[in-house]
Write an enzyme that holds these catalytic residues in place. Sequence first.
Site, short mmCIF file in Angstrom:
data_model
loop_
_atom_site.label_atom_id
_atom_site.label_comp_id
_atom_site.label_asym_id
_atom_site.label_seq_id
_atom_site.Cartn_x
_atom_site.Cartn_y
_atom_site.Cartn_z
N GLN A 310 -11.65 -9.97 4.03
CA GLN A 310 -10.63 -9.00 3.97
C GLN A 310 -9.61 -8.82 4.94
O GLN A 310 -8.17 -8.69 4.92
CB GLN A 310 -11.27 -7.35 3.68
CG GLN A 310 -10.20 -6.24 3.89
CD GLN A 310 -9.36 -6.27 2.65
OE1 GLN A 310 -9.51 -6.89 1.49
NE2 GLN A 310 -8.28 -5.57 2.73
N GLU A 311 -10.01 -9.30 6.15
CA GLU A 311 -9.08 -9.21 7.35
C GLU A 311 -8.49 -10.53 7.42
O GLU A 311 -7.00 -10.15 7.47
CB GLU A 311 -10.10 -9.03 8.78
CG GLU A 311 -10.83 -7.84 8.86
CD GLU A 311 -9.85 -6.92 9.46
OE1 GLU A 311 -8.74 -7.01 9.53
OE2 GLU A 311 -10.46 -5.52 9.48
#
Length: 478
Positions: A310-311
């Site tokens: 996600q990052e």
Amino acid sequence: MRFYFVNPFKTLMLLFAAVFFVVVSGSLIIKGFTWRTQWDQIVDRNEIIVAVRESEGIYWPVGQEISGFERGILEEIETQLGISISTFAVRNLDDLYQALEVGAVDMAITGTSNPSDLFQKSLPYYVTSLGIVRKKNTDFETGDELVAGILDPLAHALPAQQLKSQYPNLEIQYEPGRLSAELMTLVDIGSLDLILLDERDFHLQQTVFPDLLFFPIESPSRDIRILFHSNHDGTLLSKVNNTIKSIQDSGLMVQMIDRYFGHAGEFDFVDNRTFERHMASRLPRYRAWFEQYAEQNNLDWRLLAAVAYQESHWRANAVSPTGVRGIMMVTQATAKDMGISNRSDPQQSIDAGSRYLSRLIDRVPEQITEPDRTWFALAAYNVGAGHVEDARKITEIEGGNPNIWIDVRKSLPKLALKSYYPWTTYGYARGNEPVVYVGNIRQYYEKMKKAFPKEGDSIQPDRLDQLPEAEVPIFQGL
């Protein structure tokens, strides 16, 4: 020839006595059979016997435990009624219905929407819709020769026949024991043209089958309920209904639905395909570090990897406009706090990110339990623990529960509204971002769990064929 005098009064008394004896004896015999209710008998043996469909999201072995929404409901029934529950897993729904009919089980859970009147049914505990599942970019004509599969021979039989009236050349196939995932696989590889399935089953498998679509065919929606034999006296049914109502009234049912189905609420076809490609091409470079540092910090490496995706989409050199960088998108302040010197070094970044996430989980108030505890920590990883606390405060002021994620996530977007600033300590925040952030990670995490199941022996549920001879009475008070 002898004649005997018959005293009418005496004869009448004898007749009355005989009738009385017959009536009393009959009553005693009847009472002998009906004296104990179904619940009385369950209390005597201190056990409720349940057959449940074995399927993901319903009742399914995950590592060393059995997981699933219906599993959670059974745990609540067991707790609230104070009676042990013995659960037998069933893949063949024919066997499940037969076990209920002959009295081998007290109640049965199919996890499918079942409108049949052949059984008594509990209050509804979930609502879904019935539809057909087929591949994208396919269309059917009335005269096409089609093959359709069904999961539930009782619940789906009538809709299948109605579908056949629309497509006269439709062949309906039911193969006992097929899982919903197996049926969707057959559609995906072209062995079946379509299947009849509840939307709930479809969403649980959707990320694995991005080329399949669901089209509802019935309105209104269908309820999912627990089934009981039609001749039972209703004493167990009444207690189960009371438990279901208690779970609903307390708000626990909504929490359970979010826990087991929250990750399936949103689905991005393109992002899912991209994730699968990156899982094959990028993840192997970093997996050993995810495993190493997750173990050191009491985390699931698959969750840690989902956060990293996600990052940064697992890019070690990722840099955001705000200056955070690396595979775990570590800030300068966090890097200094965690004692790392190079945020773009993937090993250092994963090390720092894992320790930071573990610290955030530990800081979550102790009254918040899993899995909500993890969702709160993830939100804090994104927006900061202070802003999460502000959202909890808003939730409590507005009458929600500040200790459950489903309530607090509704309050997080309000951190961007000026009217809520007086209620906060940390002021403005783009509160919608952590809601999307946590939702995405939950989807990636579920994908990771399916792609990389935990190693070691998995617990196996008791199977229906392990039941002893049918002992549970099916007639009232028998």
